[in-house]
Design a protein around this motif. Structure first.
Motif, mmCIF file in Angstrom:
data_model
loop_
_atom_site.group_PDB
_atom_site.id
_atom_site.type_symbol
_atom_site.label_atom_id
_atom_site.label_comp_id
_atom_site.label_asym_id
_atom_site.label_seq_id
_atom_site.Cartn_x
_atom_site.Cartn_y
_atom_site.Cartn_z
ATOM 1 N N TYR A 63 15.033 16.676 -24.649
ATOM 2 C CA TYR A 63 13.577 16.805 -24.689
ATOM 3 C C TYR A 63 12.891 15.452 -24.829
ATOM 4 N N LYS A 64 13.704 14.379 -24.965
ATOM 5 C CA LYS A 64 13.128 13.030 -25.046
ATOM 6 C C LYS A 64 13.522 12.256 -23.790
ATOM 7 N N ILE A 65 12.801 12.473 -22.714
ATOM 8 C CA ILE A 65 13.138 11.809 -21.457
ATOM 9 C C ILE A 65 12.246 10.573 -21.282
ATOM 10 N N THR A 66 12.886 9.464 -20.928
ATOM 11 C CA THR A 66 12.144 8.217 -20.741
ATOM 12 C C THR A 66 11.430 8.225 -19.397
ATOM 13 N N ASN A 67 10.591 7.220 -19.161
ATOM 14 C CA ASN A 67 9.805 7.144 -17.928
ATOM 15 C C ASN A 67 10.675 7.040 -16.682
ATOM 16 N N ASP A 68 11.868 6.454 -16.844
ATOM 17 C CA ASP A 68 12.752 6.299 -15.682
ATOM 18 C C ASP A 68 13.698 7.492 -15.515
ATOM 19 N N GLY A 69 13.418 8.583 -16.237
ATOM 20 C CA GLY A 69 14.200 9.806 -16.063
ATOM 21 C C GLY A 69 15.490 9.863 -16.868
ATOM 22 N N LYS A 70 15.718 8.878 -17.724
ATOM 23 C CA LYS A 70 16.942 8.864 -18.538
ATOM 24 C C LYS A 70 16.713 9.577 -19.872
ATOM 25 N N THR A 71 17.813 9.955 -20.503
ATOM 26 C CA THR A 71 17.760 10.692 -21.772
ATOM 27 C C THR A 71 18.470 9.879 -22.861
ATOM 28 N N PRO A 72 17.883 9.743 -24.064
ATOM 29 C CA PRO A 72 18.512 8.968 -25.135
ATOM 30 C C PRO A 72 19.776 9.638 -25.674
ATOM 31 N N ILE A 73 20.737 8.795 -26.043
ATOM 32 C CA ILE A 73 22.007 9.274 -26.606
ATOM 33 C C ILE A 73 21.922 9.191 -28.126
ATOM 34 N N TYR A 74 22.375 10.240 -28.793
ATOM 35 C CA TYR A 74 22.396 10.268 -30.262
ATOM 36 C C TYR A 74 23.819 10.520 -30.756
ATOM 37 N N ALA A 75 24.115 10.014 -31.941
ATOM 38 C CA ALA A 75 25.377 10.334 -32.619
ATOM 39 C C ALA A 75 25.074 11.369 -33.689
ATOM 40 N N ARG A 76 25.896 12.402 -33.740
ATOM 41 C CA ARG A 76 25.739 13.424 -34.782
ATOM 42 C C ARG A 76 26.886 13.274 -35.781
ATOM 43 N N ILE A 77 26.545 13.019 -37.037
ATOM 44 C CA ILE A 77 27.533 12.872 -38.115
ATOM 45 C C ILE A 77 27.547 14.177 -38.907
ATOM 46 N N THR A 78 28.729 14.758 -39.053
ATOM 47 C CA THR A 78 28.853 16.015 -39.784
ATOM 48 C C THR A 78 29.825 15.856 -40.934
ATOM 49 N N VAL A 79 29.398 16.210 -42.144
ATOM 50 C CA VAL A 79 30.258 16.190 -43.336
ATOM 51 C C VAL A 79 30.121 17.528 -44.039
ATOM 52 N N ASN A 80 31.275 18.227 -44.144
ATOM 53 C CA ASN A 80 31.302 19.528 -44.832
ATOM 54 C C ASN A 80 30.239 20.494 -44.286
ATOM 55 N N GLY A 81 30.079 20.499 -42.960
ATOM 56 C CA GLY A 81 29.165 21.431 -42.324
ATOM 57 C C GLY A 81 27.724 20.987 -42.279
ATOM 58 N N HIS A 82 27.388 19.903 -43.010
ATOM 59 C CA HIS A 82 26.016 19.385 -43.001
ATOM 60 C C HIS A 82 25.951 18.186 -42.056
ATOM 61 N N ARG A 83 24.876 18.089 -41.298
ATOM 62 C CA ARG A 83 24.838 17.054 -40.272
ATOM 63 C C ARG A 83 23.548 16.243 -40.313
ATOM 64 N N THR A 84 23.637 15.074 -39.716
ATOM 65 C CA THR A 84 22.473 14.206 -39.535
ATOM 66 C C THR A 84 22.674 13.435 -38.246
ATOM 67 N N ASP A 85 21.589 13.021 -37.622
ATOM 68 C CA ASP A 85 21.663 12.341 -36.331
ATOM 69 C C ASP A 85 21.139 10.920 -36.425
ATOM 70 N N VAL A 86 21.665 10.068 -35.562
ATOM 71 C CA VAL A 86 21.214 8.689 -35.498
ATOM 72 C C VAL A 86 21.226 8.238 -34.041
ATOM 73 N N SER A 87 20.149 7.567 -33.629
ATOM 74 C CA SER A 87 20.066 7.080 -32.253
ATOM 75 C C SER A 87 21.020 5.911 -32.046
ATOM 76 N N VAL A 88 21.709 5.896 -30.896
ATOM 77 C CA VAL A 88 22.641 4.792 -30.606
ATOM 78 C C VAL A 88 21.947 3.698 -29.797
ATOM 79 N N LYS A 89 20.640 3.865 -29.552
ATOM 80 C CA LYS A 89 19.827 2.874 -28.822
ATOM 81 C C LYS A 89 20.302 2.681 -27.380
#
Length: 408
Positions: A17-43
């Motif tokens: 849902y985050k598409i850049t002007n040139d039609g590309k999509t950002p990549i994110y890393a999802r970290i999961t510990v004991n079923g709980h997760r958080t995301d971080v952009s890999v730039k």
């Protein structure tokens, strides 16, 4: 991955849902510990058509695809390494904590200025004012360096590197002194770096910093010959009478130190309670060095005893409860320069030279063993005494003459 009752995983995905002007999509890393997760952009971003969602990586064999996949693998390794560090620290691990460790957010509140302020506040009751003043000067130079080099007022501790240290050294070597001050020489510069190192060591002990950037850095002090008065120079001051009262008092304080080995602050603090009669007519100074709190036990030599007797009824000494009248170290050293000129002494005369003179001219030269001198000076190591106290040529000549006589 499952370790110490934790489940842990890292995957890469596209935020479509985050598409850049040139039609590309950002990549994110999802970290999961004991079923709980958080995301971080890999730039990084990619055309969704070139993404393998099942494998969490770019597809294809083009050079830019290979580079991106290598970058993602290094990114994953960094997150795994952060997780393993937290395991070693035996902390309760969460996905957010792993993310903060990886991105450096866990260190974000710890800055160099905060460290310096914390150190100088905490040590205010421990360090002598003169020493603490030097730490404030180091703090001032570090702030100047950060402003000049990085155009900012502070740096995160996590940004401290070996290069930061060497750049600070270069800054100090080339810093233009303020009016009336001398340019920093090597040993003075190294003392600032030594104080900086001690503050960084404190940050490591407080766990504000994971690694010590000073580990690869070596302080390089130039060897300095300790100044002391020869027998002739000491006699010139002893035999000189001064009509000006303040110079006569300074002379007596200096000579007293030459025959007791006490540093300025220990002479300043000397009270009648520190004078103990061991046996009839055998008076000792018994005190503790303020610098190290090491005990000092000095039998009073006749010339030192004569100075104590001279000032027994001195109004200032009586009013302050001291053995001798006192002046500030700064004034003493200023007046000692006048005394040096009047006694034709070209050495830069300071009160601390009296301590060196006691170690060298008064004791070692007259055959007192270095182990005894070390005790009299209140040193904890014999090597410290060897720096202060040199056996001069006349002593070597006397010793060899005695040896020659014995051999004959």
């Amino acid at each position: 991955m499952k370790t110490q009752n934790n489940t842990f995983g890292v995957i890469f995905y596209l935020r479509k849902y985050k598409i850049t002007n040139d039609g590309k999509t950002p990549i994110y890393a999802r970290i999961t510990v004991n079923g709980h997760r958080t995301d971080v952009s890999v730039k990084r971003s990619i055309d969704p058509a070139n993404w393998n969602a099942n494998k969490g990586m770019a597809k294809g064999s083009k050079e830019e695809v290979v580079k991106l996949n290598n970058y993602l693998e290094q990114y994953r390794s960094g997150i795994v390494e952060s997780y393993q560090k937290l395991l070693l620290q035996k902390k309760l691990i969460t996905a957010e904590l792993v993310k903060d460790k990886f991105t450096g957010e866990d260190q974000a509140e710890f800055t160099l200025c905060k460290l310096m302020s914390y150190h100088n506040t905490e040590q205010a009751q421990v360090l002598e004012q003169g020493t603490l003043k030097n730490y404030f000067t180091t703090q001032k130079y570090l702030k100047e360096f950060i402003q000049e080099r990085f155009n900012t007022t502070d740096k995160y501790l996590s940004e401290l590197t070996y290069k930061f240290i060497t750049d600070f050294e270069f800054f100090l070597r080339n810093r233009n002194p303020e009016k009336g001050q001398k340019k920093l020489e090597n040993n003075g510069l190294m003392k600032h770096l030594e104080r900086f190192c001690k503050m960084v060591n404190l940050a490591v002990r407080l766990e504000w910093l994971d690694r010590n950037p000073f580990q690869a850095y070596q302080l390089k002090f130039d060897k300095v010959e300790r100044e002391y008065l020869t027998k002739d120079e000491l006699a010139r001051i002893e035999n000189k009478y001064f009509n000006i009262v303040r110079l006569q008092v300074v002379k007596d304080l200096f000579i007293f130190s030459c025959y007791t080995g006490l540093a300025y602050i220990d002479v300043y603090n000397l009270t009648p309670a520190n004078l103990i009669e061991q046996s009839k007519g055998n008076l000792w100074i018994m005190t503790n060095r303020q610098k190290t709190n090491e005990p000092v036990r000095v039998p009073l030599l006749p010339k030192a005893l004569a100075i104590i007797e001279k000032y027994k009824g001195h109004p200032q000494a009586l009013a302050e409860g001291k053995v001798l009248p006192t002046l500030s170290n700064q004034k003493l050293n200023s007046y000692l320069k006048e005394i040096a000129d009047m006694c034709d002494i070209t050495k830069p005369l300071t009160f601390h030279i009296a301590r060196h003179t006691f170690a060298t001219t008064v004791t070692l030269t007259n055959g007192v063993p270095i182990e005894t001198v070390s005790k009299l000076l209140g040193h904890t190591k014999l090597t410290t005494t060897q720096i202060y106290a040199k056996v001069i040529e006349s002593k070597i000549n006397d010793d060899m003459a005695a040896l020659s006589a014995r051999l004959q």
